[in-house]
Enzyme design. Structure first.
Site, PDB file in Angstrom:
ATOM      1  CE  LYS A 161     -40.036   0.094   1.650  1.00 23.80           C
ATOM      2  NZ  LYS A 161     -40.572  -1.064   0.913  1.00 23.80           N
ATOM      3  CG  HIS A 185       9.689   3.166   3.016  1.00 22.85           C
ATOM      4  ND1 HIS A 185       8.897   3.969   3.793  1.00 22.85           N
ATOM      5  CD2 HIS A 185      10.887   3.800   2.929  1.00 22.85           C
ATOM      6  CE1 HIS A 185       9.572   5.046   4.167  1.00 22.85           C
ATOM      7  NE2 HIS A 185      10.783   4.964   3.660  1.00 22.85           N
TER       8      HIS A 185
END
Length: 513
Positions: A136, A275
């Site tokens: 922070k 595929h």
């Protein structure tokens, strides 16, 4: 300028070298527990955290860094005169660098049969709190959670006495990602361990990167491969690559589909995928027999596809596979002769997955990302809703029943609308991804390399009309399996009766979109 550093790490990788470099730069070191001992044993000056807080470590180490002197020293904004005045009045000195990594929660819960109380004891509290405080206040504090960043920090301090803002920002970002991952992993573990609500009000899932991919589904898209943080085993993320170049986005997607279908079978089985669609499936008395069946279903589509086997690949099977080009072979193992044969082709990828038949976990989710959100569901782990219901005048034979079950296992993994035709544990034709069910049926019939007389047919959902039954009858299909549930079920049943086809209902749909 960096004047004081707090070091407290579970992973001691590089910490002694880092501490020695900081000490050489005249930076005061503060530490805790095992980290302090390691630094002190290396002959490097270090203060225990209790010397700073004037408060003893207590509750078996649960409380040692949760103190205003620590967090005040980290969180004070150096360019805020009021903050600095308060520190002076409270006799608190700033802490300018924080290097912390957390209790090994993941490693603990990965051990077999770990008790809940042991897992809870490895939930870090002080570490994440200090990391978040430092992140922070990153404009004033260098925060490190990854040992690979130690050298970067030392070089910056040597050059400028501090790291530049962009470096601090990146390090803080890494910290927040790390603590979020840590907390999400704990929440996931506790939810599963306690058998709590599967779909909570807020769901935070976390994954770990396996690799960056060369590209995504297409070359103009970027991609990466991530794995679940808490592994259940038997998934592609645990496979060991024995040969070949890195997996691509499409390789991973296709192989994952092959594995899902392969897990449906107990007997020797081979699944061929192209595929992300199954193009050939066979079960046999050994893995060579199963491969030959899968290959014969569609010798064209298997070329350049994926081959998944639930038994080790032996020499004879390897020789057969090597007659064509396939992208990937994944199996629980490969014997030495099989590896010699298969690695003669440099572009083939060989993947070893020991628990390849392990069922999908009951806690596994099927997640589909949509723009602005996500839809999530249980994985489809079921097959039938109770016993099969025979709905036609002709009762299927015992052999047909077994074949119908095989056909539905494959059909469950065909893209909807899905139709699968099989005989003797071998797919003959697969129609999938069609917007019309009769088109899927016609495609499956047309695609078959074998006569379809006396074969069986599976449908992933009900037949809305009798047209597919007419097509099946013309192809010589002897039995059909489908979920049922259409308002025209009776029309479909009557059509089957007219052609002498046996039909069973499963009561369970298997759409795969």
């Amino acid at each position: 300028m960096i004047k004081r550093a707090l070091l407290s790490v579970s992973d001691k990788t590089g910490i002694i070298e880092f501490a020695r470099a900081l000490d050489a730069l005249g930076i005061e070191l503060i530490s805790t527990g095992g980290t302090e001992k390691a630094i002190k044993d290396a002959g490097i000056p270090v203060k225990n955290i209790s010397e700073i807080t004037n408060f003893p470590e207590c509750l078996d180490g649960r409380v040692k860094t949760l103190h205003p002197v620590v967090h005040g020293g980290i969180l004070a904004m150096r360019d805020n005169p009021d903050h600095m005045k308060q520190l002076a009045s409270l006799d608190i000195q700033t802490i300018d660098l924080v290097a912390i990594n957390l209790y090994p929660f993941k490693e603990t819960i990965s051990k077999p049969h770990v008790a809940l109380k042991d897992a809870i004891e490895h939930i870090d509290i002080g570490g994440p709190t200090m990391l978040r405080s430092a992140a922070k206040n990153h404009q004033d504090v260098v925060v490190l959670v990854d040992p690979s960043d130690y050298d970067k920090a030392i070089e910056a301090i040597k050059a400028n006495g501090d790291a530049d803002y962009e470096t601090k920002y990146d390090l803080a970002l890494k910290v927040f990602a790390h603590t979020a991952h840590y907390d999400a992993m704990i929440a996931e573990y506790l939810r599963k361990k306690g058998n709590r609500e599967k779909f909570p009000e807020t769901l935070t899932v976390t994954f770990e990167k396996v690799q960056d991919l060369r590209y995504g589904e297409n070359p103009h898209q970027q991609g990466a491969f991530y794995k679940e943080a808490i592994s259940t085993g038997g998934t592609l993320a645990q496979a060991v690559q024995l040969h070949g170049k890195e997996l691509s986005f499409n390789n991973i997607n296709d192989t994952n589909g092959a594995l899902a279908l392969l897990k449906e079978f107990e007997q020797p089985a081979v699944v061929a995928v192209k595929h992300s669609n199954p193009c050939g499936v066979g079960v046999g008395f050994d893995i060579l027999h199963a491969y030959q069946k899968a290959y014969d279903c569609d010798p064209q589509s298997i070329y350049g596809g994926i081959v998944a086997a639930n038994r080790p690949i032996d020499h004879k099977t390897a020789v057969k596979i090597n007659e064509i080009f396939v992208e990937i072979v994944i199996a629980p193992d490969f014997d030495e002769e099989a590896i010699k044969v298969l690695t003669t082709k440099k572009n083939i990828r060989l993947l070893k997955l020991e628990n390849i038949s392990k069922p999908i976990s009951e806690f596994s989710f099927d997640m589909k990302k949509i723009h602005g959100g996500m839809i999530i569901q249980d994985s489809d782990r079921s097959m039938f809703d109770g016993d099969l219901e025979i709905v036609t005048d002709r009762i299927p034979t015992k052999k047909e029943i077994e074949e119908l079950k095989f056909a539905m296992k494959v059909c469950k993994h065909a893209k909807s609308n899905g139709i699968v035709i099989t005989r003797d544990g071998q797919t003959l034709g697969i129609g999938q991804g069609q917007v019309s069910r009769v088109w899927a049926a016609e495609n499956a019939i047309r695609q078959s390399n074998f006569p379809t007389k006396a074969a069986v047919l599976a449908s992933d959902a009900y037949f809305p009309f009798g047209d597919s039954i007419v097509a099946a009858a013309k192809a010589g299909i002897s039995a059909i399996i489908q979920p049922g549930g259409s308002i025209r079920d009776q029309e479909v049943i009557d059509m089957a009766n007219q052609y002498g086809i046996a039909m069973v209902f499963t009561g369970m749909r298997h759409f795969k979109h």
